[in-house]
Design a protein around this motif. Structure first.
Motif, PDB file in Angstrom:
ATOM      1  N   GLY A 463       0.796  -1.220   0.000  1.00 46.24           N
ATOM      2  CA  GLY A 463       0.000   0.000   0.000  1.00 46.24           C
ATOM      3  C   GLY A 463       0.829   1.271   0.000  1.00 46.24           C
ATOM      4  O   GLY A 463       0.319   2.351  -0.302  1.00 46.24           O
ATOM      5  N   GLU A 464       2.121   1.157   0.324  1.00 47.83           N
ATOM      6  CA  GLU A 464       3.022   2.313   0.316  1.00 47.83           C
ATOM      7  C   GLU A 464       3.460   2.690  -1.106  1.00 47.83           C
ATOM      8  O   GLU A 464       4.035   3.757  -1.315  1.00 47.83           O
ATOM      9  N   TYR A 465       3.235   1.807  -2.065  1.00 53.77           N
ATOM     10  CA  TYR A 465       3.706   2.021  -3.435  1.00 53.77           C
ATOM     11  C   TYR A 465       2.544   2.316  -4.375  1.00 53.77           C
ATOM     12  O   TYR A 465       1.413   1.859  -4.162  1.00 53.77           O
ATOM     13  N   SER A 466       2.846   3.041  -5.444  1.00 52.50           N
ATOM     14  CA  SER A 466       1.842   3.256  -6.491  1.00 52.50           C
ATOM     15  C   SER A 466       1.863   2.112  -7.497  1.00 52.50           C
ATOM     16  O   SER A 466       0.849   1.823  -8.133  1.00 52.50           O
ATOM     17  N   ARG A 467       3.023   1.470  -7.662  1.00 52.80           N
ATOM     18  CA  ARG A 467       3.131   0.309  -8.545  1.00 52.80           C
ATOM     19  C   ARG A 467       4.104  -0.691  -7.932  1.00 52.80           C
ATOM     20  O   ARG A 467       5.079  -0.300  -7.271  1.00 52.80           O
ATOM     21  N   VAL A 468       3.844  -1.985  -8.174  1.00 52.90           N
ATOM     22  CA  VAL A 468       4.725  -3.044  -7.680  1.00 52.90           C
ATOM     23  C   VAL A 468       4.909  -4.086  -8.790  1.00 52.90           C
ATOM     24  O   VAL A 468       3.929  -4.511  -9.417  1.00 52.90           O
ATOM     25  N   PHE A 469       6.159  -4.471  -9.016  1.00 52.02           N
ATOM     26  CA  PHE A 469       6.497  -5.526  -9.972  1.00 52.02           C
ATOM     27  C   PHE A 469       7.047  -6.727  -9.199  1.00 52.02           C
ATOM     28  O   PHE A 469       7.981  -6.570  -8.395  1.00 52.02           O
ATOM     29  N   ILE A 470       6.486  -7.907  -9.441  1.00 52.30           N
ATOM     30  CA  ILE A 470       6.994  -9.150  -8.850  1.00 52.30           C
ATOM     31  C   ILE A 470       7.385 -10.082  -9.992  1.00 52.30           C
ATOM     32  O   ILE A 470       6.559 -10.389 -10.861  1.00 52.30           O
ATOM     33  N   ILE A 471       8.646 -10.511 -10.000  1.00 53.50           N
ATOM     34  CA  ILE A 471       9.202 -11.297 -11.095  1.00 53.50           C
ATOM     35  C   ILE A 471       9.653 -12.644 -10.555  1.00 53.50           C
ATOM     36  O   ILE A 471      10.434 -12.695  -9.589  1.00 53.50           O
ATOM     37  N   VAL A 472       9.178 -13.724 -11.155  1.00 56.35           N
ATOM     38  CA  VAL A 472       9.469 -15.079 -10.672  1.00 56.35           C
ATOM     39  C   VAL A 472      10.014 -15.923 -11.825  1.00 56.35           C
ATOM     40  O   VAL A 472       9.356 -16.044 -12.869  1.00 56.35           O
ATOM     41  N   ASP A 473      11.184 -16.492 -11.622  1.00 57.88           N
ATOM     42  CA  ASP A 473      11.775 -17.374 -12.625  1.00 57.88           C
ATOM     43  C   ASP A 473      11.587 -18.838 -12.229  1.00 57.88           C
ATOM     44  O   ASP A 473      11.657 -19.190 -11.046  1.00 57.88           O
ATOM     45  N   ALA A 474      11.353 -19.680 -13.230  1.00 56.45           N
ATOM     46  CA  ALA A 474      11.323 -21.139 -13.065  1.00 56.45           C
ATOM     47  C   ALA A 474      10.242 -21.599 -12.088  1.00 56.45           C
ATOM     48  O   ALA A 474      10.522 -22.303 -11.113  1.00 56.45           O
ATOM     49  N   LEU A 475       9.012 -21.217 -12.365  1.00 55.26           N
ATOM     50  CA  LEU A 475       7.906 -21.653 -11.514  1.00 55.26           C
ATOM     51  C   LEU A 475       7.811 -23.169 -11.433  1.00 55.26           C
ATOM     52  O   LEU A 475       7.351 -23.721 -10.439  1.00 55.26           O
ATOM     53  N   ASP A 476       8.251 -23.860 -12.484  1.00 61.07           N
ATOM     54  CA  ASP A 476       8.192 -25.325 -12.489  1.00 61.07           C
ATOM     55  C   ASP A 476       9.086 -25.934 -11.415  1.00 61.07           C
ATOM     56  O   ASP A 476       8.902 -27.100 -11.043  1.00 61.07           O
ATOM     57  N   GLU A 477      10.069 -25.153 -10.908  1.00 58.46           N
ATOM     58  CA  GLU A 477      10.954 -25.651  -9.859  1.00 58.46           C
ATOM     59  C   GLU A 477      10.480 -25.242  -8.472  1.00 58.46           C
ATOM     60  O   GLU A 477      11.125 -25.562  -7.473  1.00 58.46           O
ATOM     61  N   CYS A 478       9.374 -24.521  -8.409  1.00 57.22           N
ATOM     62  CA  CYS A 478       8.776 -24.197  -7.114  1.00 57.22           C
ATOM     63  C   CYS A 478       8.152 -25.464  -6.538  1.00 57.22           C
ATOM     64  O   CYS A 478       7.424 -26.175  -7.247  1.00 57.22           O
ATOM     65  N   PRO A 479       8.427 -25.799  -5.273  1.00 52.29           N
ATOM     66  CA  PRO A 479       7.943 -27.070  -4.707  1.00 52.29           C
ATOM     67  C   PRO A 479       6.422 -27.188  -4.791  1.00 52.29           C
ATOM     68  O   PRO A 479       5.686 -26.211  -4.617  1.00 52.29           O
ATOM     69  N   THR A 480       5.961 -28.401  -5.068  1.00 53.82           N
ATOM     70  CA  THR A 480       4.517 -28.670  -5.078  1.00 53.82           C
ATOM     71  C   THR A 480       4.059 -29.300  -3.771  1.00 53.82           C
ATOM     72  O   THR A 480       2.854 -29.368  -3.518  1.00 53.82           O
ATOM     73  N   SER A 481       5.010 -29.751  -2.938  1.00 52.12           N
ATOM     74  CA  SER A 481       4.647 -30.380  -1.669  1.00 52.12           C
ATOM     75  C   SER A 481       3.935 -29.385  -0.770  1.00 52.12           C
ATOM     76  O   SER A 481       4.245 -28.187  -0.761  1.00 52.12           O
ATOM     77  N   SER A 482       2.971 -29.885   0.013  1.00 51.88           N
ATOM     78  CA  SER A 482       2.165 -29.072   0.928  1.00 51.88           C
ATOM     79  C   SER A 482       1.430 -27.949   0.210  1.00 51.88           C
ATOM     80  O   SER A 482       1.084 -26.919   0.817  1.00 51.88           O
ATOM     81  N   GLY A 483       1.247 -28.102  -1.100  1.00 48.44           N
ATOM     82  CA  GLY A 483       0.510 -27.096  -1.874  1.00 48.44           C
ATOM     83  C   GLY A 483       1.240 -25.785  -2.025  1.00 48.44           C
ATOM     84  O   GLY A 483       0.600 -24.747  -2.250  1.00 48.44           O
ATOM     85  N   CYS A 484       2.586 -25.816  -1.930  1.00 48.20           N
ATOM     86  CA  CYS A 484       3.374 -24.573  -1.948  1.00 48.20           C
ATOM     87  C   CYS A 484       3.140 -23.777  -3.232  1.00 48.20           C
ATOM     88  O   CYS A 484       2.802 -22.591  -3.191  1.00 48.20           O
ATOM     89  N   ARG A 485       3.339 -24.417  -4.380  1.00 49.97           N
ATOM     90  CA  ARG A 485       3.226 -23.681  -5.644  1.00 49.97           C
ATOM     91  C   ARG A 485       1.814 -23.145  -5.848  1.00 49.97           C
ATOM     92  O   ARG A 485       1.624 -21.998  -6.250  1.00 49.97           O
ATOM     93  N   GLN A 486       0.824 -23.989  -5.533  1.00 50.11           N
ATOM     94  CA  GLN A 486      -0.562 -23.581  -5.723  1.00 50.11           C
ATOM     95  C   GLN A 486      -0.902 -22.378  -4.837  1.00 50.11           C
ATOM     96  O   GLN A 486      -1.542 -21.423  -5.277  1.00 50.11           O
TER      97      GLN A 486
END
Length: 573
Positions: A463-486
């Motif tokens: 809320g302190e910003y007027s714009r925010v950019f979030i950049i994520v590389d290699a989503l396929d390597e994000c763990p799926t255990s415990s529903g992390c990626r989802q």
């Protein structure tokens, strides 16, 4: 901004010592909050300004007559909770390493304190007593010094951000203190004296106009332009002003060539306080201690020293951010960026899809690609482009994550969200109370905040910003255990819907992940690009001695043959 909370003398733990009104105004410009004044004894003639920087309550003290030692006694008698003091102001730089606008931080750097008497170069002058001295700062400040040195070496300082905010919030003050085109860094030959026409000695000529307009510019030392730097080393304090390049150079030689700066305040303080007094000297460089000394650079040098001191105090807040998560994607990003060939990837950065994502809020750009197609290197190029465009803009936040299956323990859902929170907090002017309160709540019991706590604070920070950019590389390597990626994808979507966050993501051609981005996303597949491969191979071969010895026709022939056999998957391009 003015704080509303009532404070007492015992709430102030940091002293900030100024020797002039110029330095005092620069210090005030760096405060996160200005506090109401507190009563002081009638005998105390010092000028106090109270405020805060990050978690620190600060007493800015300025003497009425420009002297240094007496007011420190008064300050420490009234504000008895002060743990250490910063002596922040201007000084004279010793060339060639130090330039105008640089900052010098006084440390002994393994040298013992030393003092000597310099005999005058001409009979009409008095001898000059000079000494080097540095008190030992408290351990937390020493740790902050070490960290800030490393941080500056790796990723630069936050000083430009502070100056940009000053320009936005206080244009009138910024016009006086920030560097302008009229400021010229002129270092004259040591044996060339300042030229002062007869009429310049008349009383109606202001001192600040006694500049080097009449000096012969062909007598200056030729140097390549560079950005400001912070130096750590010896500061020599003299008992009178030095305005002689030969005397300056002799002083430096007598101290083994190790002196970086000369000032007149440290010796006065040492008279009343022994070496164990906890303080640190920070000096912005305004002249070269030669006959060309004038007032032109004084304001800018004062604000540069004050900005560094602010950054140093904020550095101690990083301990809280390290508690939030020790994960730092910066080194990994810099490694990938070093491997990126600067003219590759333009097909992405110049594409209509990328430009739309960049210019419009609440956009997702999803870039899937096959193994080895260069997704990670292109991600580093995107991060670099976004940071280049918006890094000094205080109302644009940037956070990025490089997923890696080899680091699953640091890429659980709470760590991923905490990393985004940490990166967005680092750019803020000061550490927000919501972060500090969460830290205070958990530190004594050595507990960790829940995901919901972290998300709640993250919403406040975004809320302190007027714009925010979030950049994520290699989503396929994000763990799926415990529903992390989802869960991660769901929370990114929530941030976008609530705050208009822009998301960029890459992944291998995973059907499940592709399905997540099928709607409400811009999609641009990363494929092998012949121009990128050719440019990368050419740049690589140009580094081979045997290739550079060939003539142009031979080089082009060899390049064609190599490209015929090279695998067009360009992990390094």
């Amino acid at each position: 901004q003015m704080a509303t909370e009532t404070r007492t003398h015992g709430d102030y733990t940091v002293g900030w010592i100024c020797a002039s009104s110029i330095e005092r105004r620069a210090a005030m410009a760096m405060l996160d909050e200005l506090h109401e004044p507190l009563p002081t004894p009638e005998y105390d003639r010092n000028i106090y300004t109270l405020g805060s920087i990050g978690k620190h309550n600060v007493v800015i003290a300025c003497p009425p007559m420009g002297t240094a030692a007496p007011y420190i006694i008064s300050m420490t008698n009234i504000f008895r909770a002060i743990n250490f003091s910063l002596l922040v102001g201007v000084g004279s730089g010793i060339p060639p390493d130090v330039r105008l606008g640089d900052v010098v931080v006084g440390t002994l750097e393994g040298h013992n304190p030393k003092e000597m008497m310099l005999n005058p170069l001409v009979e009409a002058e008095n001898s000059v007593h000079v000494e080097t001295w540095a008190a030992t700062p408290p351990q937390p400040l020493l740790e902050a010094l070490k960290k800030i040195k490393t941080e500056y070496e790796l990723s630069g300082s936050r000083i430009p951000e502070y100056l940009e905010r000053l320009k936005r919030d206080s244009p009138a003050l910024a016009s006086r203190y920030l560097k302008s085109d009229s400021l010229q860094d002129l270092l004259f030959d040591a044996d060339y004296g300042h030229v002062t026409p007869d009429f310049a000695n008349l009383s109606f000529i202001p001192r600040e106009e006694n500049d080097c307009r009449f000096c012969d510019k062909t007598m200056t030392v030729k140097r390549k332009p560079r950005e400001m730097r912070v130096h750590y080393g010896l500061i020599a304090s003299a008992d009178r002003e030095i305005k002689s390049a030969p005397l300056r150079d002799r002083l430096c030689r007598n101290f083994g060539g190790k002196v970086l700066c000369i000032d007149m305040d440290i010796a006065r303080i040492k008279i009343l306080f022994p070496s164990h007094y906890p303080c640190l000297v920070v000096r912005g460089i305004c002249d070269y201690a030669d006959s060309h000394k004038n007032m032109e650079w004084r304001d800018h040098a004062a604000i540069m020293a004050a900005a560094y001191a602010k950054d140093l105090l904020h550095e101690q807040d990083l301990q809280i951010l390290e508690w939030l998560t020790p994960v730092d994607y910066g080194p990994r990003h810099r490694d990938f960026l070093r491997r990126w060939q600067p003219e590759t990837g333009l097909w992405l950065l110049d594409s209509a899809e990328y430009k739309t994502w960049l210019s419009t809020k609440k956009q997702t750009l999803f870039c899937p690609g096959d193994i080895g197609s260069g997704k990670t290197i292109l991600t580093s190029a995107v991060i670099n482009d976004v940071k280049t465009r918006f890094q000094i803009n205080p109302v644009v936040g940037i956070a990025y994550i490089y997923c890696d299956h080899r680091h699953k323990e640091t890429q659980q859902i709470d760590e991923l969200i905490a990393s985004i929170l940490k990166q967005l907090t680092q750019k803020l002017f000061s550490l927000p109370d919501c972060i500090r309160q969460m830290y205070e709540k958990h530190k004594y019991g050595q507990t960790r905040p829940s995901l919901n706590e972290i998300l709640g604070v993250l919403h406040t920070i975004i809320g302190e910003y007027s714009r925010v950019f979030i950049i994520v590389d290699a989503l396929d390597e994000c763990p799926t255990s415990s529903g992390c990626r989802q869960t991660f994808l769901k929370e990114l979507s929530n941030l976008q819907n609530q705050f208009g966050v822009n998301c960029f993501a890459t992944s291998r051609l995973d059907p499940d992940i592709i399905a997540q981005f099928r709607t409400n996303s811009i999609s641009l597949e990363i494929r092998e690009n012949a121009k990128d491969v050719q440019l990368y191979v050419k740049r690589y071969m140009e580094q081979l001695p045997a290739f550079t010895e060939l003539d142009q026709w031979q080089q082009e022939t060899m390049l064609v043959k190599v490209l015929e056999h090279v695998d067009k998957r360009y992990d390094l391009a």
